[in-house]
Design a protein around this motif. Structure first.
Motif, PDB file in Angstrom:
ATOM      1  N   SER A  22       0.832  -1.208   0.000  1.00  0.00           N
ATOM      2  CA  SER A  22       0.000   0.000   0.000  1.00  0.00           C
ATOM      3  C   SER A  22       0.862   1.252   0.000  1.00  0.00           C
ATOM      4  CB  SER A  22      -0.910   0.023   1.222  1.00  0.00           C
ATOM      5  OG  SER A  22      -1.766  -1.067   1.226  1.00  0.00           O
ATOM      6  N   TYR A  23       1.916   1.247   0.802  1.00  0.00           N
ATOM      7  CA  TYR A  23       2.828   2.392   0.837  1.00  0.00           C
ATOM      8  C   TYR A  23       3.516   2.563  -0.512  1.00  0.00           C
ATOM      9  CZ  TYR A  23       6.645   5.446   2.194  1.00  0.00           C
ATOM     10  OH  TYR A  23       7.531   6.478   2.245  1.00  0.00           O
ATOM     11  N   TRP A  24       3.928   1.454  -1.120  1.00  0.00           N
ATOM     12  CA  TRP A  24       4.568   1.505  -2.432  1.00  0.00           C
ATOM     13  C   TRP A  24       3.599   2.075  -3.470  1.00  0.00           C
ATOM     14  CZ3 TRP A  24       5.092  -3.324  -5.913  1.00  0.00           C
ATOM     15  CH2 TRP A  24       5.789  -3.013  -7.076  1.00  0.00           C
ATOM     16  N   MET A  25       2.339   1.663  -3.400  1.00  0.00           N
ATOM     17  CA  MET A  25       1.340   2.128  -4.353  1.00  0.00           C
ATOM     18  C   MET A  25       1.112   3.637  -4.219  1.00  0.00           C
ATOM     19  SD  MET A  25      -2.593   0.807  -4.818  1.00  0.00           S
ATOM     20  CE  MET A  25      -2.876   0.888  -3.082  1.00  0.00           C
ATOM     21  N   ILE A  26       1.121   4.142  -3.003  1.00  0.00           N
ATOM     22  CA  ILE A  26       0.841   5.555  -2.776  1.00  0.00           C
ATOM     23  C   ILE A  26       2.029   6.444  -3.134  1.00  0.00           C
ATOM     24  CG2 ILE A  26       0.375   7.251  -0.953  1.00  0.00           C
ATOM     25  CD1 ILE A  26      -1.312   5.078   0.401  1.00  0.00           C
ATOM     26  N   SER A  38      -0.951  -2.347  -6.508  1.00  0.00           N
ATOM     27  CA  SER A  38      -2.360  -2.573  -6.182  1.00  0.00           C
ATOM     28  C   SER A  38      -2.737  -4.042  -6.386  1.00  0.00           C
ATOM     29  CB  SER A  38      -3.236  -1.680  -7.056  1.00  0.00           C
ATOM     30  OG  SER A  38      -4.588  -1.993  -6.887  1.00  0.00           O
ATOM     31  N   THR A  39      -2.210  -4.648  -7.435  1.00  0.00           N
ATOM     32  CA  THR A  39      -2.450  -6.070  -7.677  1.00  0.00           C
ATOM     33  C   THR A  39      -1.862  -6.920  -6.562  1.00  0.00           C
ATOM     34  OG1 THR A  39      -2.432  -5.680 -10.049  1.00  0.00           O
ATOM     35  CG2 THR A  39      -2.095  -7.934  -9.314  1.00  0.00           C
ATOM     36  N   SER A  46      -6.483 -11.141  -0.494  1.00  0.00           N
ATOM     37  CA  SER A  46      -7.279 -12.353  -0.717  1.00  0.00           C
ATOM     38  C   SER A  46      -6.705 -13.537   0.073  1.00  0.00           C
ATOM     39  CB  SER A  46      -7.371 -12.680  -2.203  1.00  0.00           C
ATOM     40  OG  SER A  46      -6.120 -13.045  -2.718  1.00  0.00           O
ATOM     41  N   LEU A  47      -5.377 -13.594   0.217  1.00  0.00           N
ATOM     42  CA  LEU A  47      -4.789 -14.622   1.076  1.00  0.00           C
ATOM     43  C   LEU A  47      -5.210 -14.437   2.535  1.00  0.00           C
ATOM     44  CD1 LEU A  47      -1.154 -14.928  -0.289  1.00  0.00           C
ATOM     45  CD2 LEU A  47      -2.935 -16.668  -0.328  1.00  0.00           C
ATOM     46  N   GLU A  48      -5.268 -13.189   2.968  1.00  0.00           N
ATOM     47  CA  GLU A  48      -5.706 -12.910   4.341  1.00  0.00           C
ATOM     48  C   GLU A  48      -7.161 -13.327   4.545  1.00  0.00           C
ATOM     49  OE1 GLU A  48      -5.524 -11.943   8.220  1.00  0.00           O
ATOM     50  OE2 GLU A  48      -3.815 -11.837   6.873  1.00  0.00           O
ATOM     51  N   PHE A  49      -8.015 -13.052   3.569  1.00  0.00           N
ATOM     52  CA  PHE A  49      -9.406 -13.483   3.669  1.00  0.00           C
ATOM     53  C   PHE A  49      -9.501 -15.006   3.734  1.00  0.00           C
ATOM     54  CE2 PHE A  49     -10.868  -9.378   1.525  1.00  0.00           C
ATOM     55  CZ  PHE A  49     -11.274  -8.829   2.720  1.00  0.00           C
ATOM     56  N   TYR A  50      -8.664 -15.682   2.955  1.00  0.00           N
ATOM     57  CA  TYR A  50      -8.668 -17.146   2.996  1.00  0.00           C
ATOM     58  C   TYR A  50      -8.215 -17.651   4.360  1.00  0.00           C
ATOM     59  CZ  TYR A  50      -7.897 -21.979   1.705  1.00  0.00           C
ATOM     60  OH  TYR A  50      -7.943 -23.344   1.662  1.00  0.00           O
ATOM     61  N   MET A  51      -7.216 -16.986   4.947  1.00  0.00           N
ATOM     62  CA  MET A  51      -6.743 -17.380   6.279  1.00  0.00           C
ATOM     63  C   MET A  51      -7.821 -17.147   7.339  1.00  0.00           C
ATOM     64  SD  MET A  51      -3.434 -18.347   6.248  1.00  0.00           S
ATOM     65  CE  MET A  51      -2.933 -18.015   7.900  1.00  0.00           C
ATOM     66  N   ALA A  66      -7.584  -8.161  -8.246  1.00  0.00           N
ATOM     67  CA  ALA A  66      -6.331  -8.429  -8.939  1.00  0.00           C
ATOM     68  C   ALA A  66      -6.527  -8.628 -10.436  1.00  0.00           C
ATOM     69  CB  ALA A  66      -5.657  -9.658  -8.342  1.00  0.00           C
ATOM     70  N   GLY A  67      -7.694  -9.030 -10.845  1.00  0.00           N
ATOM     71  CA  GLY A  67      -7.916  -9.323 -12.255  1.00  0.00           C
ATOM     72  C   GLY A  67      -8.529  -8.191 -13.039  1.00  0.00           C
ATOM     73  N   ILE A  68      -9.780  -7.936 -12.784  1.00  0.00           N
ATOM     74  CA  ILE A  68     -10.528  -6.983 -13.604  1.00  0.00           C
ATOM     75  C   ILE A  68     -10.048  -5.550 -13.386  1.00  0.00           C
ATOM     76  CG2 ILE A  68     -12.835  -6.045 -14.031  1.00  0.00           C
ATOM     77  CD1 ILE A  68     -13.922  -8.829 -13.306  1.00  0.00           C
ATOM     78  N   VAL A  69      -9.877  -5.144 -12.137  1.00  0.00           N
ATOM     79  CA  VAL A  69      -9.467  -3.764 -11.857  1.00  0.00           C
ATOM     80  C   VAL A  69      -8.083  -3.485 -12.429  1.00  0.00           C
ATOM     81  CG1 VAL A  69      -8.907  -2.141 -10.010  1.00  0.00           C
ATOM     82  CG2 VAL A  69     -10.951  -3.532  -9.848  1.00  0.00           C
TER      83      VAL A  69
END
Length: 88
Positions: A22-26, A38-39, A46-51, A66-69
């Motif tokens: 996030s810091y890199w993206m900003i 961002s990807t 998504s890995l965190e949600f899976y965990m 990660a895909g469409i956006v």
């Protein structure tokens, strides 16, 4: 080592990685690099949600975030300039 401790350590590593991307993206001025950050953030999220035992949310985050956006943002960058301009 207890399984709970390993799970907690993996989640802390994921959280730190999400914050770093996030810091890199900003802070980057290269728009394509920001799209890739961002990807990376979306895939880590998504890995965190899976965990957290939410696989349906993880699949949706990976597909949309990660895909469409990313495809839409990269297409938009290809139609404009890649580098952000300096403020006047």
């Amino acid at each position: 080592m207890n399984v709970v401790n390993v799970d907690m350590a993996i989640q802390v590593i994921l959280l730190i990685s999400i914050l770093m991307s996030s810091y890199w993206m900003i802070t980057t001025r290269d728009l394509l690099s920001a799209a890739l950050a961002s990807t990376a953030m979306s895939l880590l999220l998504s890995l965190e949600f899976y965990m957290l035992h939410a696989p349906d949310v993880a699949i949706a985050e990976a597909a949309v975030g990660a895909g469409i956006v990313t495809a839409i943002v990269v297409y938009g960058i290809s139609k404009t300039e890649r580098w952000e301009r300096e403020a006047p």
